[in-house]
Design a protein around this motif. Structure first.
Motif, PDB file in Angstrom:
ATOM      1  N   ASP A 115      -1.445  -0.622  15.202  1.00 33.53           N
ATOM      2  CA  ASP A 115      -0.505  -1.783  14.648  1.00 33.53           C
ATOM      3  C   ASP A 115      -0.052  -2.666  15.909  1.00 33.53           C
ATOM      4  OD1 ASP A 115      -0.595  -0.885  12.217  1.00 33.53           O
ATOM      5  OD2 ASP A 115       1.298   0.082  12.259  1.00 33.53           O
ATOM      6  N   VAL A 121      -2.305   9.092   7.736  1.00 34.75           N
ATOM      7  CA  VAL A 121      -0.836   9.172   7.754  1.00 34.75           C
ATOM      8  C   VAL A 121      -0.252   9.258   6.280  1.00 34.75           C
ATOM      9  CG1 VAL A 121       1.227   7.692   8.302  1.00 34.75           C
ATOM     10  CG2 VAL A 121      -0.624   7.880   9.930  1.00 34.75           C
ATOM     11  N   ARG A 154       0.834  -1.107   0.011  1.00 37.21           N
ATOM     12  CA  ARG A 154      -0.034  -0.135   0.144  1.00 37.21           C
ATOM     13  C   ARG A 154       0.733   1.324  -0.149  1.00 37.21           C
ATOM     14  NH1 ARG A 154      -4.995   2.447   1.170  1.00 37.21           N
ATOM     15  NH2 ARG A 154      -4.904   4.014   2.324  1.00 37.21           N
ATOM     16  N   ASP A 171      -8.943   8.217  -1.027  1.00 40.00           N
ATOM     17  CA  ASP A 171      -9.715   9.286  -1.352  1.00 40.00           C
ATOM     18  C   ASP A 171      -8.957  10.673  -0.853  1.00 40.00           C
ATOM     19  OD1 ASP A 171     -10.709   8.116   0.986  1.00 40.00           O
ATOM     20  OD2 ASP A 171     -12.287   9.549   1.276  1.00 40.00           O
ATOM     21  N   GLU A 176       1.980  11.192  13.763  1.00 36.64           N
ATOM     22  CA  GLU A 176       2.620  10.089  14.004  1.00 36.64           C
ATOM     23  C   GLU A 176       4.130  10.711  13.951  1.00 36.64           C
ATOM     24  OE1 GLU A 176      -0.492   9.732  13.175  1.00 36.64           O
ATOM     25  OE2 GLU A 176      -1.116   7.866  13.977  1.00 36.64           O
ATOM     26  N   HIS A 190      -5.750  10.698   0.036  1.00 35.86           N
ATOM     27  CA  HIS A 190      -4.524  11.084  -0.876  1.00 35.86           C
ATOM     28  C   HIS A 190      -4.719  12.025  -2.077  1.00 35.86           C
ATOM     29  CE1 HIS A 190      -2.070   7.904   1.005  1.00 35.86           C
ATOM     30  NE2 HIS A 190      -3.503   7.585   1.440  1.00 35.86           N
ATOM     31  N   ARG A 242     -10.074  -5.702  11.555  1.00 39.66           N
ATOM     32  CA  ARG A 242      -8.329  -6.065  11.809  1.00 39.66           C
ATOM     33  C   ARG A 242      -8.463  -7.167  13.210  1.00 39.66           C
ATOM     34  NH1 ARG A 242      -3.234  -1.685  12.347  1.00 39.66           N
ATOM     35  NH2 ARG A 242      -1.818  -3.315  11.260  1.00 39.66           N
ATOM     36  N   LYS A 298     -11.305  -1.676   4.965  1.00 39.32           N
ATOM     37  CA  LYS A 298     -11.340  -0.838   4.092  1.00 39.32           C
ATOM     38  C   LYS A 298     -10.159   0.143   3.979  1.00 39.32           C
ATOM     39  CE  LYS A 298     -16.154  -0.016   4.486  1.00 39.32           C
ATOM     40  NZ  LYS A 298     -16.866   0.138   5.707  1.00 39.32           N
ATOM     41  N   ARG A 299      -9.568   0.200   2.845  1.00 38.80           N
ATOM     42  CA  ARG A 299      -8.449   1.030   3.014  1.00 38.80           C
ATOM     43  C   ARG A 299      -8.102   1.947   1.722  1.00 38.80           C
ATOM     44  NH1 ARG A 299      -3.100  -2.051   4.739  1.00 38.80           N
ATOM     45  NH2 ARG A 299      -2.421   0.100   5.484  1.00 38.80           N
ATOM     46  N   PHE A 306      -8.811   0.668  11.736  1.00 37.86           N
ATOM     47  CA  PHE A 306      -8.916  -0.201  10.536  1.00 37.86           C
ATOM     48  C   PHE A 306     -10.299  -0.931  10.912  1.00 37.86           C
ATOM     49  CE2 PHE A 306      -4.549   1.058   9.720  1.00 37.86           C
ATOM     50  CZ  PHE A 306      -4.840   1.199   8.217  1.00 37.86           C
TER      51      PHE A 306
HETATM   52  C1  UD1 Z   1       0.066   3.908   8.109  1.00 44.74           C
HETATM   53  C2  UD1 Z   1       0.754   2.804   8.321  1.00 44.74           C
HETATM   54  C3  UD1 Z   1       0.086   1.554   9.260  1.00 44.74           C
HETATM   55  C4  UD1 Z   1      -0.667   2.267  10.388  1.00 44.74           C
HETATM   56  C5  UD1 Z   1      -1.567   3.168   9.927  1.00 44.74           C
HETATM   57  C6  UD1 Z   1      -2.481   4.286  10.903  1.00 44.74           C
HETATM   58  C7  UD1 Z   1       2.648   2.855   6.718  1.00 44.74           C
HETATM   59  C8  UD1 Z   1       3.365   2.206   5.850  1.00 44.74           C
HETATM   60  N1  UD1 Z   1       1.361   2.152   7.236  1.00 44.74           N
HETATM   61  O1  UD1 Z   1      -0.911   3.243   7.207  1.00 44.74           O
HETATM   62  O2  UD1 Z   1       1.045   0.791   9.616  1.00 44.74           O
HETATM   63  O3  UD1 Z   1      -1.605   0.983  10.839  1.00 44.74           O
HETATM   64  O4  UD1 Z   1      -0.784   4.123   9.292  1.00 44.74           O
HETATM   65  O5  UD1 Z   1      -1.318   4.342  12.081  1.00 44.74           O
HETATM   66  O6  UD1 Z   1       2.969   3.786   7.504  1.00 44.74           O
HETATM   67  N2  UD1 Z   1      -8.514   6.446   5.057  1.00 44.74           N
HETATM   68  C9  UD1 Z   1      -9.272   6.935   4.260  1.00 44.74           C
HETATM   69  N3  UD1 Z   1      -9.024   7.471   3.268  1.00 44.74           N
HETATM   70  C10 UD1 Z   1      -7.791   7.658   2.854  1.00 44.74           C
HETATM   71  C11 UD1 Z   1      -6.568   7.386   3.699  1.00 44.74           C
HETATM   72  C12 UD1 Z   1      -7.108   6.683   4.583  1.00 44.74           C
HETATM   73  O7  UD1 Z   1     -10.686   6.845   4.434  1.00 44.74           O
HETATM   74  O8  UD1 Z   1      -7.317   8.407   1.802  1.00 44.74           O
HETATM   75  C13 UD1 Z   1      -8.724   5.738   6.079  1.00 44.74           C
HETATM   76  C14 UD1 Z   1      -8.247   4.197   6.233  1.00 44.74           C
HETATM   77  O9  UD1 Z   1      -9.001   3.625   5.682  1.00 44.74           O
HETATM   78  C15 UD1 Z   1      -8.180   3.995   7.729  1.00 44.74           C
HETATM   79  C16 UD1 Z   1      -7.566   5.413   8.284  1.00 44.74           C
HETATM   80  O10 UD1 Z   1      -7.900   6.226   7.397  1.00 44.74           O
HETATM   81  O11 UD1 Z   1      -9.412   3.649   8.244  1.00 44.74           O
HETATM   82  C17 UD1 Z   1      -6.264   5.264   8.642  1.00 44.74           C
HETATM   83  O12 UD1 Z   1      -5.563   5.247   7.621  1.00 44.74           O
HETATM   84  P1  UD1 Z   1      -4.072   6.047   7.257  1.00 44.74           P
HETATM   85  O13 UD1 Z   1      -3.598   6.888   8.411  1.00 44.74           O
HETATM   86  O14 UD1 Z   1      -3.978   6.588   5.895  1.00 44.74           O
HETATM   87  O15 UD1 Z   1      -3.030   4.785   7.419  1.00 44.74           O
HETATM   88  P2  UD1 Z   1      -2.080   4.173   6.364  1.00 44.74           P
HETATM   89  O16 UD1 Z   1      -1.234   5.459   5.642  1.00 44.74           O
HETATM   90  O17 UD1 Z   1      -2.719   3.293   5.212  1.00 44.74           O
END
Ligand code: UD1
Length: 440
Positions: free
Chosen positions: A326, A172, A101, A133, A197, A135, A352, A129-130, A349
């Motif tokens: 995590d 993040v 990802r 949007d 973070e 980004h 999980r 769900k990941r 998430f």
């Molecule tokens: C990063 C970490 C992961 C950690 C997570 C939360 C990395 C490589 N991975 O993942 O290990 O568990 O942060 O601390 O650094 N979401 C949306 N839309 C988006 C993006 C995210 O709805 O465009 C939601 C996701 O579905 C999730 C939540 O936001 O429910 C958190 O996601 P996010 O903070 O983006 O985590 P990652 O960057 O994927």
């Protein structure tokens, strides 16, 4: 360094032995990945130290090479030299993107460097769900034109322009992507409700050392505000940078010690980043001590009587600095053998809880209450079984369960564990665990 894990398919262990000794914590996966991505913004050579030797990093290295970067590795020293003078390719190969990802953060870096990127939807561990949007929202606000179809995203920009971006949720990855695209955008970008973070701060630190102009205040945890003054690409220059230690790997070993008992010292451990975790471990009956002996940032956990470890009723995951998602499954594994009841609420998430089924097969008493919550009632002991890892942190948590179980536990499909732990068996063996890789 070539680790014994390289060709291993399973991990086999005999539980019931307390852990004793010192383990050095590897560099952080989640900090290293965006820093590697950021290196292609810089038309020069960067030297990264303390890069963990894990498969996700290997995947990111392949992606960087596909863009035109030239990489040189000294694995024994965990050093990676990245020459990004000639970045030309905007199309990222699907086979690496679909495997991980965090390949998605290359969008911001490529847009910032060459103004275009074509990428498949990213893969990664299946933990609910990941979407991406947020980004896309950040990149569009900076002026990127984005076209998506069922499988791919095509983004380009003749010129990125600084903008005011307020995230509805502090993602993040979306924060990292936006920072990467904003570094060389024209004018100033203000990100509100950015993710807090430590991996975000580390990325900004790296970029600033390389000539970027990012303001991230001392009160960042409260404000969640990042200000980025765009600079010309030619102002960015090579830098030598050391990746921060992995707080999640450190937390995994803290929970391993709690579940199996004993006295474990973590060397090079990010103690301040683990405050919520250490507080919980103390509430559960473990003793935590931290000291900066010989500048080694040691964190000690002592569990004199594992039978006295108790569940605390309720714990929920949340964004930093709260208890991290995590470490939710390492906590869950530990809670299975702690006295009393614990309800865990997973707020980051959905889905999980994929290890619940495996833990129940080992004799755990866990009930899934709904998508967000499980209830665990501690049992005296788990029984060793053959179990299957289905994602990274869940896989490592099955190892924790195996260390606390009676008899032999085999964890299969450890390719997931190898995404984030460079040598979990070597580390635990060094603490006296009876544990081996299995090659088949
Ligand atoms: C990063 C970490 C992961 C950690 C997570 C939360 C990395 C490589 N991975 O993942 O290990 O568990 O942060 O601390 O650094 N979401 C949306 N839309 C988006 C993006 C995210 O709805 O465009 C939601 C996701 O579905 C999730 C939540 O936001 O429910 C958190 O996601 P996010 O903070 O983006 O985590 P990652 O960057 O994927």
């Amino acid at each position: 360094m070539a680790y014994d894990s390289e060709n291993a398919s399973s991990i086999c262990m005999e539980g019931g032995k307390q852990l004793e000794g010192t383990v050095r914590i590897q560099g952080s996966k989640n900090a290293a990945l965006p820093v590697l991505a950021a290196s292609i913004l810089i038309p020069d050579t960067c030297i990264l130290k303390n890069v963990p030797c894990i498969t996700d990093i290997g995947c990111m290295e392949n992606l960087l090479e596909s863009t035109g970067a030239v990489l040189e590795k000294r694995e024994e020293a965990h050093t990676l030299r990245i020459n990004a003078v000639n970045i030309k390719e905007y199309r990222l190969p699907a086979k690496y993107v679909s495997a991980m990802r965090s390949s998605v953060v290359l969008m911001g870096a490529l847009l910032g460097r060459i103004g275009e990127v074509l990428v498949d939807y990213p893969g990664g561990c299946v933990i609910g769900k990941r979407p991406i949007d947020l980004h896309l929202y950040g990149l569009e606000k900076l002026g990127a034109q984005i076209f998506t179809d069922k499988n791919r995203i095509h983004a380009y920009a003749d010129e990125l322009k600084g903008a005011q971006i307020s995230f509805p949720f502090p993602s993040v990855g979306a924060t990292q992507n936006t920072i990467l695209a904003a570094v060389t955008a024209y004018g100033t970008t203000v990100i509100k409700n950015a993710a807090r973070e430590p991996e975000i701060t580390a990325l900004c630190d790296f970029l600033n050392k390389a000539g970027a102009n990012i303001e991230i205040g001392h009160d960042f945890i409260e404000t969640g505000k990042i200000v980025i003054h765009g600079v010309e690409i030619s102002r960015l220059h090579g830098v030598t940078y050391e990746i921060i230690p992995d707080r999640i790997v450190a937390g995994t070993y803290l929970f391993a010690a709690l579940a199996a008992g004993g006295r474990v010292a973590l060397e090079n451990a990010p103690a301040t980043q683990l405050r919520s975790v250490c507080d919980l471990i103390e509430r559960m009956g473990g003793r935590i001590d931290s000291d900066k002996e010989n500048e080694k940032n040691r964190l000690l956990v002592c569990v004199d009587e594992p039978v006295n470890i108790r569940n605390v009723g309720f714990v929920e995951t949340d964004v930093y600095p709260a208890f991290p998602t995590d470490l939710q499954s390492p906590l869950l594994a530990c809670a299975c053998v702690s006295k009393g009841e614990l309800v865990i609420r997973e707020r980051i998430f959905s889905s999980r809880f994929r290890i619940v089924e495996e833990l129940v097969r080992m004799g755990a008493d866990i009930e899934i209450l709904d998508e967000e919550r499980v209830r665990v009632r501690g049992v005296e002991q788990l029984a060793g079984r053959t179990v299957i890892a289905r994602e990274l942190r869940g896989g490592a948590s099955l190892v924790i369960a195996g260390l606390a179980a009676s008899g032999i536990t085999t964890v299969k499909d450890i390719c997931y564990i190898k995404r984030g732990y460079q040598d979990i068996v070597g580390d635990l063996k060094g603490l006296g665990a009876r544990i081996e890789y299995v090659y088949s």
